[in-house]
Design an enzyme around this catalytic site. Sequence first.
Site, PDB file in Angstrom:
ATOM      1  N   HIS A  17       0.874  -1.201  -0.133  1.00  0.00           N
ATOM      2  CA  HIS A  17       0.053   0.015   0.005  1.00  0.00           C
ATOM      3  C   HIS A  17       0.770   1.088  -0.068  1.00  0.00           C
ATOM      4  O   HIS A  17       1.987   1.302  -0.149  1.00  0.00           O
ATOM      5  CB  HIS A  17      -0.937  -0.187   1.119  1.00  0.00           C
ATOM      6  CG  HIS A  17      -0.399  -0.141   2.507  1.00  0.00           C
ATOM      7  ND1 HIS A  17       0.761   0.750   3.184  1.00  0.00           N
ATOM      8  CD2 HIS A  17      -0.339  -1.205   3.216  1.00  0.00           C
ATOM      9  CE1 HIS A  17       0.736   0.564   4.102  1.00  0.00           C
ATOM     10  NE2 HIS A  17       0.422  -0.658   4.440  1.00  0.00           N
ATOM     11  N   HIS A  20       4.036   1.312   2.277  1.00  0.00           N
ATOM     12  CA  HIS A  20       5.478   0.634   1.925  1.00  0.00           C
ATOM     13  C   HIS A  20       5.944   1.564   0.450  1.00  0.00           C
ATOM     14  O   HIS A  20       7.197   1.767   0.607  1.00  0.00           O
ATOM     15  CB  HIS A  20       4.773  -0.503   1.297  1.00  0.00           C
ATOM     16  CG  HIS A  20       4.212  -1.571   2.323  1.00  0.00           C
ATOM     17  ND1 HIS A  20       2.818  -2.021   1.890  1.00  0.00           N
ATOM     18  CD2 HIS A  20       4.532  -2.102   3.350  1.00  0.00           C
ATOM     19  CE1 HIS A  20       2.288  -2.713   2.739  1.00  0.00           C
ATOM     20  NE2 HIS A  20       3.433  -2.879   3.727  1.00  0.00           N
ATOM     21  N   CYS A 125      -0.002  -9.270  20.773  1.00  0.00           N
ATOM     22  CA  CYS A 125      -0.819  -8.917  19.496  1.00  0.00           C
ATOM     23  C   CYS A 125      -0.444  -9.619  18.304  1.00  0.00           C
ATOM     24  O   CYS A 125       0.632  -9.597  18.055  1.00  0.00           O
ATOM     25  CB  CYS A 125      -0.689  -7.516  19.175  1.00  0.00           C
ATOM     26  SG  CYS A 125      -1.623  -7.041  17.670  1.00  0.00           S
ATOM     27  N   CYS A 128       0.642  -7.440  15.494  1.00  0.00           N
ATOM     28  CA  CYS A 128       1.960  -6.867  15.596  1.00  0.00           C
ATOM     29  C   CYS A 128       3.043  -7.970  15.622  1.00  0.00           C
ATOM     30  O   CYS A 128       4.343  -7.725  15.269  1.00  0.00           O
ATOM     31  CB  CYS A 128       1.930  -6.070  16.798  1.00  0.00           C
ATOM     32  SG  CYS A 128       1.300  -4.599  16.827  1.00  0.00           S
ATOM     33  N   CYS A 143      -4.389  -3.606  21.582  1.00  0.00           N
ATOM     34  CA  CYS A 143      -3.139  -3.115  20.835  1.00  0.00           C
ATOM     35  C   CYS A 143      -3.742  -1.557  20.551  1.00  0.00           C
ATOM     36  O   CYS A 143      -4.610  -1.464  19.770  1.00  0.00           O
ATOM     37  CB  CYS A 143      -2.903  -4.150  19.649  1.00  0.00           C
ATOM     38  SG  CYS A 143      -1.572  -3.265  18.621  1.00  0.00           S
ATOM     39  N   HIS A 146      -3.534  -1.909  16.594  1.00  0.00           N
ATOM     40  CA  HIS A 146      -4.701  -2.417  15.876  1.00  0.00           C
ATOM     41  C   HIS A 146      -6.077  -2.269  16.302  1.00  0.00           C
ATOM     42  O   HIS A 146      -6.926  -3.058  15.694  1.00  0.00           O
ATOM     43  CB  HIS A 146      -4.220  -4.007  15.652  1.00  0.00           C
ATOM     44  CG  HIS A 146      -3.009  -4.079  14.662  1.00  0.00           C
ATOM     45  ND1 HIS A 146      -1.666  -4.363  15.319  1.00  0.00           N
ATOM     46  CD2 HIS A 146      -2.905  -4.039  13.425  1.00  0.00           C
ATOM     47  CE1 HIS A 146      -0.933  -4.463  14.332  1.00  0.00           C
ATOM     48  NE2 HIS A 146      -1.571  -4.098  13.154  1.00  0.00           N
ATOM     49  N   LYS A 295     -12.336  14.494  -0.615  1.00  0.00           N
ATOM     50  CA  LYS A 295     -13.142  15.340  -1.766  1.00  0.00           C
ATOM     51  C   LYS A 295     -12.632  14.638  -3.281  1.00  0.00           C
ATOM     52  O   LYS A 295     -11.861  14.208  -3.392  1.00  0.00           O
ATOM     53  CB  LYS A 295     -12.876  16.717  -1.693  1.00  0.00           C
ATOM     54  CG  LYS A 295     -13.671  17.517  -0.634  1.00  0.00           C
ATOM     55  CD  LYS A 295     -13.712  18.995  -0.699  1.00  0.00           C
ATOM     56  CE  LYS A 295     -12.346  19.526  -0.750  1.00  0.00           C
ATOM     57  NZ  LYS A 295     -11.894  20.832  -0.378  1.00  0.00           N
ATOM     58  N   LYS A 298     -10.473  15.914 -10.003  1.00  0.00           N
ATOM     59  CA  LYS A 298     -11.002  15.503 -11.504  1.00  0.00           C
ATOM     60  C   LYS A 298     -10.497  14.243 -12.163  1.00  0.00           C
ATOM     61  O   LYS A 298     -11.163  13.687 -12.953  1.00  0.00           O
ATOM     62  CB  LYS A 298     -10.861  16.909 -12.218  1.00  0.00           C
ATOM     63  CG  LYS A 298      -9.617  17.555 -12.203  1.00  0.00           C
ATOM     64  CD  LYS A 298      -9.442  18.548 -13.016  1.00  0.00           C
ATOM     65  CE  LYS A 298      -8.100  19.297 -13.050  1.00  0.00           C
ATOM     66  NZ  LYS A 298      -8.186  20.586 -13.914  1.00  0.00           N
TER      67      LYS A 298
HETATM   68 ZN    ZN Z   1      -1.185  -5.011  17.154  1.00  0.00          ZN
END
Ligand code: ZN
Length: 502
Positions: A17, A20, A125, A128, A143, A146, A295, A298
């Site tokens: 994503h 990264h 967790c 994690c 956590c 998360h 928002k 274009k």
């Molecule tokens: Zn976590």
Amino acid sequence: MAFYVTTPIYYVNAEPHLGHAYTTIAADVFARHMRQRGDDVFFLTGTDEHGEPVELAAEREGISPQELADRNAPRFEAMAASVNASNDFFIRTSDERHTDRVAEIMQRVHDNGHVYEGAYEGWYCPRCADFKTERELGPGNTCPIHEIPLELEREQNWFFKLSAFEDDLKRLYAERPDFVVPDFRRNEAVAFIERGLQDVSLSRSKLNWGMPLPWDRSQRMYVWFDALLNYVTALAFAREGQDLTERFWPAAFHVLAKDILKFHAVIWPALLMAAGLQPPRGMVIHGYLLMGEKKMSKSLGNVLDPFEVIERFGADALRFYCLREVSFGQDGSVSAPGFEARYESELANDFGNLASRTLAMLDRYRDGVVPEAGPDPALAGGEGGIEGLAAEVSELIDRAEPSQALEAIWARVRRLNRYVEETRPFDLAKDEAQAGRLDQVLASLAEGVRVVTLALVPFIPDAAGRLLDALGEPERTLAEFGSRGGGARVERIPPLFPKIED
Ligand SMILES: [Zn+2]
């Protein structure tokens, strides 16, 4: 000088994503800039493939952890390529060449007396892959990252004696004030150490997907130990038949986001010391790109999808926007309309127009050849002067401040645009008596654009490369204003950053 820059290795349990991409872009800017300065650079990125998060994700999909890793690792490799990262190697921690070396190094940590067996009880967790201390827990034993409830886990396992390295770590931070930048992150790390270090669990008995401890094969290594060691192990096998460790360790400069500060700034140098290795040269901790206003824009809808930006506008546009919109090190908002505004005002107008105008005027008034004329002193000094740009950018990159470096470059882009307005070469061209002055103005513009574009190579490598080719500049190293004479043959090129269609 050796310069070894790394990104964290990314967990293969999810899709790549913007976060990264951001870390990879920043690391690539450092790598490309240091190459421009003639350093011996090695740039490493890769994937973290062991541990509970991967095991759980594979289980949900009904495939083996290795299958999940084999499917997702190439997506991260493709992400690096799509942001135009110039990484020299891509490491995968399920690679035996890595795990063999991790086993060797951890055995040394064991033999040096820095591990012991004990009972562990803590808040764990699974997302994690980390135990939380009481201090780190969110409300209701959750956590904080998360926001999921955590379970108190108890088991027999091995511990790394982190507490034994408290004084060594304090000394490291005292001796090397720039070990962690920015300062407020360094202070966070120091405060963590000064509150007193607890030993950390080194293995898990219930985990299946992970490396066995070399001295107790009933236990699997806690994934962070295997992951952190990638920075060292990769050097041993990244080049077939060569061991680069001597050449690049400890010249490592780690680029990472703030959520993994503790692992890198506290546990990592201690682990290296425990193995008899040098701590890295340093690290920079960056903030988060927060999705701001939803928002409509274009061209991109209302979500800033990094891969859509790359597909429509190219990697340069994304690289520029991420480092320009949010001051590197801080958190900041990004958005699709924000992207378009920067793209149009800065890349298309400020820089793209400057490039087009300069090439067009050289073509029209001087047959595409940069005139022989000394650079205009009016452009060299003062506020936004072109002189000293290369040195200023180098200093800012050395301080791990790429956004400030970009701002310094942009001050010069704006200065060059003002210079065109002030000197009005299109009017000078109408008057034969002004031919000498026009030579000077055009030569100064060509030189200014060349120097600015060389400084931009690490940020927008593709567009900068095309413009430098058009300016007849074969070199890519940084240059000072006035260091090249006339005579270069230039050619007009299509707009570097075409305007967004309405
Ligand atoms: Zn976590």
